[in-house]
Design an enzyme around this catalytic site. Structure first.
Site, PDB file in Angstrom:
ATOM      1  N   SER A 116       4.955  -1.098  52.488  1.00 41.19           N
ATOM      2  CA  SER A 116       4.759  -1.463  51.164  1.00 41.19           C
ATOM      3  C   SER A 116       4.992  -0.825  49.937  1.00 41.19           C
ATOM      4  O   SER A 116       5.069   0.414  50.162  1.00 41.19           O
ATOM      5  CB  SER A 116       2.445  -1.632  51.278  1.00 41.19           C
ATOM      6  OG  SER A 116       2.383  -1.785  49.819  1.00 41.19           O
ATOM      7  N   HIS A 144      -3.780  -5.428  54.569  1.00 39.21           N
ATOM      8  CA  HIS A 144      -3.721  -5.035  52.859  1.00 39.21           C
ATOM      9  C   HIS A 144      -2.613  -6.435  51.699  1.00 39.21           C
ATOM     10  O   HIS A 144      -3.256  -5.885  50.565  1.00 39.21           O
ATOM     11  CB  HIS A 144      -2.138  -4.004  53.548  1.00 39.21           C
ATOM     12  CG  HIS A 144      -1.433  -3.263  52.008  1.00 39.21           C
ATOM     13  ND1 HIS A 144      -0.406  -4.295  50.853  1.00 39.21           N
ATOM     14  CD2 HIS A 144      -1.586  -2.710  51.269  1.00 39.21           C
ATOM     15  CE1 HIS A 144      -0.473  -3.201  50.260  1.00 39.21           C
ATOM     16  NE2 HIS A 144      -1.051  -2.644  49.902  1.00 39.21           N
ATOM     17  N   ASN A 145      -2.090  -7.153  52.239  1.00 37.21           N
ATOM     18  CA  ASN A 145      -1.682  -8.254  51.513  1.00 37.21           C
ATOM     19  C   ASN A 145      -2.958  -8.916  51.054  1.00 37.21           C
ATOM     20  O   ASN A 145      -2.385  -9.073  49.583  1.00 37.21           O
ATOM     21  CB  ASN A 145      -0.323  -8.370  52.035  1.00 37.21           C
ATOM     22  CG  ASN A 145       0.967  -7.428  51.552  1.00 37.21           C
ATOM     23  OD1 ASN A 145       1.287  -6.319  52.090  1.00 37.21           O
ATOM     24  ND2 ASN A 145       1.876  -8.522  52.011  1.00 37.21           N
ATOM     25  N   GLU A 166      -4.697  -7.023  48.416  1.00 37.80           N
ATOM     26  CA  GLU A 166      -3.702  -7.369  47.672  1.00 37.80           C
ATOM     27  C   GLU A 166      -3.970  -9.182  46.620  1.00 37.80           C
ATOM     28  O   GLU A 166      -4.020  -8.840  45.764  1.00 37.80           O
ATOM     29  CB  GLU A 166      -2.309  -7.391  48.174  1.00 37.80           C
ATOM     30  CG  GLU A 166      -1.567  -7.701  46.813  1.00 37.80           C
ATOM     31  CD  GLU A 166       0.220  -7.520  47.481  1.00 37.80           C
ATOM     32  OE1 GLU A 166       0.586  -8.268  47.026  1.00 37.80           O
ATOM     33  OE2 GLU A 166       0.747  -6.083  48.365  1.00 37.80           O
ATOM     34  N   LYS A 201      -1.128  -4.358  57.423  1.00 40.42           N
ATOM     35  CA  LYS A 201       0.367  -4.714  56.334  1.00 40.42           C
ATOM     36  C   LYS A 201      -1.085  -6.204  56.158  1.00 40.42           C
ATOM     37  O   LYS A 201      -0.553  -5.724  55.207  1.00 40.42           O
ATOM     38  CB  LYS A 201       0.993  -3.952  56.487  1.00 40.42           C
ATOM     39  CG  LYS A 201       2.508  -5.119  55.966  1.00 40.42           C
ATOM     40  CD  LYS A 201       2.122  -4.334  54.512  1.00 40.42           C
ATOM     41  CE  LYS A 201       3.106  -4.778  53.342  1.00 40.42           C
ATOM     42  NZ  LYS A 201       3.509  -5.364  53.146  1.00 40.42           N
TER      43      LYS A 201
END
Length: 481
Positions: free
Chosen positions: A133, A190-191, A194, A187
């Site tokens: 990232s 995480h996105n 986001e 990940k």
């Protein structure tokens, strides 16, 4: 510089912007990097523009590429997720030897990574799914890296990844996450966070614009100020910069000439689908994904122009107070988004037996990545104090932060509703918080209904076990376990 004879410590195949930048990052950190791309022109373009940044080995074929690498070979794949990744993996695996390491640095679906890791392990190869990232800038100057896969492979690969990762207080934003698909799972979450973070910022902007009538430049000043406090983060920082940008053609704020239809590449949808399978309510992330989908329904939105709004309330008269209310609502909703994300990581860890540690995620997300923010230090501290924390919201710091914000949060949501301004992420985050703290939820009625039409049983508050009411009979209760 390019060398035909150098033995490279790492190879990168797939030299689009992300691949090129991370290859340059490795070279800048003293590693010899073997370069490969299906189109050799991209390899040559990288060398022509940046060949003086370190030691590179130019290759044209997979055989030449692998021959330039020291053993065990370490190859980072930076190609489009899906079939393209599978094709490159197969081509590499066919020419590699037991013990070699294949690293997928793309945004792969974690279930694909689980499948690929098992297939490569059967062939004696180590497969690492590494979430990366930070975008183009992070790839070049230091991203956050989330590698999963065999722990023994990290002994060889870890030092390279940690050297090119972002650093916070001298600590690399990279650690071994866990087995097989865990790196890409983390990940993905995480996105998803986001997505929620961006939607919440967008709703704050919408309120400042439509409830207070502020211009893009004025709102940019607000976000600049917010970025000096507890909301300090990469996304708040760039929000101010986007809002300050003036369009060269029209002289208008750039944000006012950008079409209001947000696109998405799929990782947010993956997060929501996974959460549904795991039974974890990621309501803020889900609303962010749906908001993007709605914004893209341009024909439907155009047809709906002019629908009745009903009687709307007066706009807030105390702009300073309402702006502060929005700031607090943004912070409280942001806490909920992260709390839900960490709940999903815990559930994924339990489902796949990964033994993930939430504090590790907070540590490596503090720098390099898109959701880096000041309060990730607080999240790190919360999990250090209580690794078994039931919910991030229950950590003393975050509990106090929400308690101090909740009145503002309610005013913002109610004002938005009265003004007809959509705030799905603010509202769903508040509803989640209220549901979490409620002593009784209407789920008791839901269970009664399910038992009525489907004999699905229910539990009682005053007795152990499962029960069923004979709804189509004499309506007496019987034990069902």
């Amino acid at each position: 510089m390019a060398s035909a004879n150098a033995i490279a410590q790492i190879g990168v195949t797939g030299l689009a912007v992300m691949g090129s930048n991370i290859a340059r990052n490795f070279a800048r950190n003293g590693y010899t990097v073997a370069l490969h791309n299906r189109s050799v022109a991209k390899t040559d373009a990288l060398l022509a523009a940046h060949g003086d940044e370190g030691q590179f080995v130019r290759t044209e074929t997979i055989e030449e590429f692998l021959g330039a690498l020291e053993k065990p070979r370490r190859v980072l794949i930076m190609v489009k997720a899906g079939e393209a990744t599978d094709a490159v993996i197969e081509e590499l695996a066919a020419a590699m030897e037991p013990g070699d390491i294949i690293i997928d640095g793309g945004n792969a679906l974690y279930t694909d990574t689980i499948r690929r890791e098992a297939a490569m392990a059967a062939r004696g190869l180590n497969f690492v799914g590494a979430g990366i990232s930070g975008g183009e800038e992070g790839a070049l100057n230091g991203p956050a890296i989330m590698p999963g896969g065999p722990k023994e492979s990290y002994e060889s690969l870890g030092p390279l990844l940690e050297s090119v990762a972002a650093k916070v207080d001298g600590v690399p934003c990279c650690t071994h996450i866990g087995p097989d698909g865990s790196g890409h799972f983390v990940k993905m979450v995480h996105n998803g966070i986001e997505y929620a973070d961006m939607q919440l910022i967008g709703e704050a902007y919408h309120l400042l614009r439509d409830a207070l009538g502020s211009s893009a430049g004025q709102i940019a000043e607000v976000f600049t100020e917010w970025n000096s406090g507890e909301l300090e983060s990469y996304l708040v920082e760039i929000t101010a910069q986007v809002l300050q940008q003036v369009d060269a053609t029209t002289g208008e704020p750039l944000v006012d000439v950008i079409v209001d239809a947000a696109e998405q590449k799929g990782t947010g949808r993956w997060t929501v689908k996974s959460a549904l399978d795991l039974g974890i309510p990621v309501t803020g992330i889900a609303e962010a994904v749906f908001a993007r989908a709605l914004s893209g329904s341009r024909a439907q939105r155009k047809a709906a122009q002019g629908l009745a709004a009903g009687t709307l309330a007066e706009k807030p008269t105390d702009a300073k107070q309402f702006t502060e209310d929005i700031r607090r609502a943004l912070y409280a909703s942001k806490i909920v988004a992260y709390a839900q994300g960490f709940d999903q990581i815990a559930a994924g860890s339990a489902e796949y037996d990964w033994d993930l540690h939430p504090g590790d995620m907070a540590t490596i997300w503090r720098g390099g990545c898109i959701i880096r923010a000041r309060f990730l230090n607080r999240i790190k501290e919360a999990y250090e104090q209580d690794p078994a924390l039931p919910s991030l919201i229950l950590a003393p710091y975050f509990r106090q932060a929400i308690e101090e914000a909740v009145d503002s949060w309610r005013r913002v949501v109610s004002t938005a509703v009265q003004l007809g301004i959509p705030v799905p992420a603010f509202a769903s985050s508040l509803a989640y918080y209220d549901a979490l703290r409620a002593e009784r939820l209407p789920a008791a009625l839901t269970q009664g209904q399910r038992d009525f039409f489907g004999a699905h049983t229910y539990e009682r508050v005053d007795a152990d076990g499962k029960f069923h009411t004979l709804w189509s009979g004499d309506r007496t209760e019987v034990r069902a376990d």
